[in-house]
Design a protein around this motif. Structure first.
Motif, PDB file in Angstrom:
ATOM      1  N   VAL A  70      38.209  37.729  23.026  1.00  0.00           N
ATOM      2  CA  VAL A  70      38.600  38.453  24.243  1.00  0.00           C
ATOM      3  C   VAL A  70      38.285  37.524  25.401  1.00  0.00           C
ATOM      4  N   THR A  71      39.305  37.084  26.117  1.00  0.00           N
ATOM      5  CA  THR A  71      39.114  36.000  27.095  1.00  0.00           C
ATOM      6  C   THR A  71      39.389  36.397  28.545  1.00  0.00           C
ATOM      7  N   LYS A  72      39.887  37.596  28.757  1.00  0.00           N
ATOM      8  CA  LYS A  72      40.186  38.055  30.116  1.00  0.00           C
ATOM      9  C   LYS A  72      39.375  39.314  30.432  1.00  0.00           C
ATOM     10  N   TRP A  73      38.939  39.419  31.685  1.00  0.00           N
ATOM     11  CA  TRP A  73      38.163  40.581  32.077  1.00  0.00           C
ATOM     12  C   TRP A  73      38.966  41.878  32.030  1.00  0.00           C
ATOM     13  N   ASN A  74      40.285  41.780  32.146  1.00  0.00           N
ATOM     14  CA  ASN A  74      41.107  42.998  32.085  1.00  0.00           C
ATOM     15  C   ASN A  74      41.769  43.177  30.718  1.00  0.00           C
ATOM     16  N   ASP A  75      41.207  42.532  29.699  1.00  0.00           N
ATOM     17  CA  ASP A  75      41.697  42.715  28.330  1.00  0.00           C
ATOM     18  C   ASP A  75      41.640  44.200  27.950  1.00  0.00           C
ATOM     19  N   LYS A  76      42.578  44.626  27.120  1.00  0.00           N
ATOM     20  CA  LYS A  76      42.674  46.038  26.729  1.00  0.00           C
ATOM     21  C   LYS A  76      41.368  46.540  26.086  1.00  0.00           C
ATOM     22  N   ALA A  77      40.711  45.668  25.323  1.00  0.00           N
ATOM     23  CA  ALA A  77      39.472  46.080  24.652  1.00  0.00           C
ATOM     24  C   ALA A  77      38.408  46.497  25.663  1.00  0.00           C
ATOM     25  N   ILE A  78      38.328  45.768  26.782  1.00  0.00           N
ATOM     26  CA  ILE A  78      37.363  46.105  27.834  1.00  0.00           C
ATOM     27  C   ILE A  78      37.869  47.297  28.639  1.00  0.00           C
ATOM     28  N   ALA A  79      39.162  47.307  28.931  1.00  0.00           N
ATOM     29  CA  ALA A  79      39.753  48.386  29.725  1.00  0.00           C
ATOM     30  C   ALA A  79      39.593  49.743  29.049  1.00  0.00           C
ATOM     31  N   ASP A  80      39.719  49.764  27.715  1.00  0.00           N
ATOM     32  CA  ASP A  80      39.598  51.023  26.986  1.00  0.00           C
ATOM     33  C   ASP A  80      38.192  51.629  27.105  1.00  0.00           C
ATOM     34  N   LEU A  81      37.193  50.777  27.336  1.00  0.00           N
ATOM     35  CA  LEU A  81      35.815  51.254  27.470  1.00  0.00           C
ATOM     36  C   LEU A  81      35.461  51.593  28.913  1.00  0.00           C
ATOM     37  N   ASN A  82      36.339  51.207  29.835  1.00  0.00           N
ATOM     38  CA  ASN A  82      36.049  51.366  31.257  1.00  0.00           C
ATOM     39  C   ASN A  82      37.224  52.039  31.975  1.00  0.00           C
ATOM     40  N   LYS A  83      37.538  53.248  31.558  1.00  0.00           N
ATOM     41  CA  LYS A  83      38.664  53.987  32.124  1.00  0.00           C
ATOM     42  C   LYS A  83      38.494  54.182  33.634  1.00  0.00           C
ATOM     43  N   GLY A  84      39.556  53.902  34.357  1.00  0.00           N
ATOM     44  CA  GLY A  84      39.551  54.100  35.800  1.00  0.00           C
ATOM     45  C   GLY A  84      38.912  52.978  36.594  1.00  0.00           C
ATOM     46  N   VAL A  85      38.423  51.947  35.917  1.00  0.00           N
ATOM     47  CA  VAL A  85      37.795  50.810  36.594  1.00  0.00           C
ATOM     48  C   VAL A  85      38.825  49.697  36.754  1.00  0.00           C
ATOM     49  N   LYS A  86      38.960  49.165  37.956  1.00  0.00           N
ATOM     50  CA  LYS A  86      39.875  48.063  38.206  1.00  0.00           C
ATOM     51  C   LYS A  86      39.221  46.762  37.760  1.00  0.00           C
ATOM     52  N   LEU A  87      39.760  46.189  36.708  1.00  0.00           N
ATOM     53  CA  LEU A  87      39.210  44.966  36.129  1.00  0.00           C
ATOM     54  C   LEU A  87      40.000  43.756  36.602  1.00  0.00           C
ATOM     55  N   PRO A  88      39.312  42.676  36.972  1.00  0.00           N
ATOM     56  CA  PRO A  88      40.022  41.495  37.488  1.00  0.00           C
ATOM     57  C   PRO A  88      40.774  40.744  36.396  1.00  0.00           C
ATOM     58  N   ASN A  89      41.913  40.210  36.752  1.00  0.00           N
ATOM     59  CA  ASN A  89      42.697  39.389  35.836  1.00  0.00           C
ATOM     60  C   ASN A  89      42.170  37.956  35.891  1.00  0.00           C
ATOM     61  N   GLU A  90      40.949  37.788  35.407  1.00  0.00           N
ATOM     62  CA  GLU A  90      40.268  36.495  35.458  1.00  0.00           C
ATOM     63  C   GLU A  90      39.732  36.133  34.078  1.00  0.00           C
ATOM     64  N   THR A  91      39.645  34.845  33.829  1.00  0.00           N
ATOM     65  CA  THR A  91      39.115  34.356  32.547  1.00  0.00           C
ATOM     66  C   THR A  91      37.608  34.590  32.466  1.00  0.00           C
ATOM     67  N   ILE A  92      37.147  35.059  31.329  1.00  0.00           N
ATOM     68  CA  ILE A  92      35.714  35.279  31.099  1.00  0.00           C
ATOM     69  C   ILE A  92      35.064  33.937  30.751  1.00  0.00           C
ATOM     70  N   ASN A  93      34.021  33.595  31.478  1.00  0.00           N
ATOM     71  CA  ASN A  93      33.254  32.376  31.194  1.00  0.00           C
ATOM     72  C   ASN A  93      31.956  32.755  30.485  1.00  0.00           C
ATOM     73  N   VAL A  94      31.894  32.468  29.198  1.00  0.00           N
ATOM     74  CA  VAL A  94      30.725  32.808  28.380  1.00  0.00           C
ATOM     75  C   VAL A  94      29.647  31.743  28.570  1.00  0.00           C
ATOM     76  N   VAL A  95      28.404  32.185  28.771  1.00  0.00           N
ATOM     77  CA  VAL A  95      27.261  31.272  28.877  1.00  0.00           C
ATOM     78  C   VAL A  95      26.243  31.666  27.812  1.00  0.00           C
ATOM     79  N   TYR A  96      25.800  30.678  27.025  1.00  0.00           N
ATOM     80  CA  TYR A  96      24.864  30.946  25.937  1.00  0.00           C
ATOM     81  C   TYR A  96      23.690  29.967  26.009  1.00  0.00           C
TER      82      TYR A  96
END
Length: 333
Positions: free
Chosen positions: A127-153
């Motif tokens: 899942v590489t975008k903040w507005n990916d469906k997987a994230i959107a489905d868990l956050n109904k009604g939240v406006k998610l940015p169309n931006e790439t997720i930068n993972v830091v480990y």
């Protein structure tokens, strides 16, 4: 002549009091290294401790375990236990606990819910975008940015990575393995590496739209959002001291101090991404430095942590956990 004599007598008394008065940190000097997760708490306690002088280097759990086993330090601290290379005649002492915060640097996102499968896909690069469906489905009604997720480990050998990968393995399963090295645990290299907990935080601060994992204590000095993570009871709970303490209380501790986490356990209001930091100390050393380590661990558990842990983002041990930890402290020698 009476006045000079009086002055001389007063000076002599003052001098004698200076010689006899014990200086702060007049005892032993002891050194430790390891967990960067617990560094804020350990440094808080050592700076207030006056019986002995304590220095601590937050090298990361892996290096801390190695240095203690090699005799480089008088004590170690680690968020994970030895899988190999453990020294002879030592004890673990659970000294502090707390949540692993899943932090994100997305200023326009004021709240975020994530479950295990979605979190796993983010850290594996599936899942590489903040507005990916997987994230959107868990956050109904939240406006998610169309931006790439930068993972830091975590780049270093880390007990925090060990515990987070253990949570992933229990909650998600394949391909996760339990390991101190994040790329081994995930089975791949994805994202940007940060050195120690503070390195993850610092990297995220310079990397917009990033997500990472580290101690709650270090999030207190940032403007990062903290994700609410789905627990075994089906609730989305944010990383807080109270929620972590509630989940910890439902776990079990072995006689050697090791806490056995069941991350799928249904604990209402509990934050499941929780870990324990262990001190490591000698049991048959027979030296003044070993006595000093025992004194410092006793101070952390019974004086410093109860007074200061919660404000710093940690959970102090109480009840049967504290009782068992004190029994282990008593074996330090």
């Amino acid at each position: 002549m009476r006045k000079p004599l009086a002055i001389m007598a007063a000076s002599a008394i003052a001098l004698s009091s200076l010689i006899l008065a014990p200086a702060a940190n007049a005892g032993e000097t002891i050194t430790g290294s390891g967990s960067s997760y617990a560094a804020v708490m350990i440094n808080e306690c050592r700076s207030a401790y006056t019986e002995h002088s304590v220095t601590y280097n937050p090298t990361g759990s892996g290096t801390g375990k190695t240095q203690f086993a090699n005799g480089t330090t008088n004590f170690g601290a680690s968020d994970s236990l030895y899988s190999s290379g453990a020294p002879k005649n030592f004890t673990y002492v659970p000294v502090i606990a707390g949540p692993i915060a899943i932090a994100y640097n997305v200023p326009e996102l004021k709240a975020l819910r994530l479950d295990g499968p979605t979190l796993s896909k983010i850290f594996l690069g599936e899942v590489t975008k903040w507005n990916d469906k997987a994230i959107a489905d868990l956050n109904k009604g939240v406006k998610l940015p169309n931006e790439t997720i930068n993972v830091v480990y975590r780049k270093d050998s880390s007990g925090t990575s060990n515990n987070f990968s253990n949570w992933m393995k229990q909650v998600v399963g394949s391909p996760w393995k339990v390991n101190d090295v994040w790329t081994t645990a995930a089975g791949k290299t994805f994202g940007t590496a940060g050195d120690k907990s503070q390195g993850v935080k610092n990297t995220m601060q310079t990397l917009p739209y990033s997500i990472g994992y580290f101690d709650l204590a270090d999030t207190l000095t940032t403007n990062f959002g903290i994700a609410a993570i789905k627990n075994g009871a089906g609730q989305y709970v944010k990383a807080t001291v109270a929620a972590s303490a509630k989940f910890l209380a439902a776990q079990s501790m072995k006689s050697n101090g090791a806490v056995l986490f069941d991350y799928n356990k249904k604990v209402a209001g509990g934050y499941s991404v929780t870990l324990v930091a262990y001190g490591m100390a000698p049991t048959k050393n027979g030296t003044a430095k070993a006595d000093a380590v025992r004194g410092f661990f006793d101070y952390m558990l019974n004086t410093c942590a109860p007074a200061k842990a919660a404000a710093k983002g940690y959970v102090a041990f109480t009840g049967k956990f504290l009782s068992n930890a004190n029994k282990l402290v008593a074996t330090i020698d």
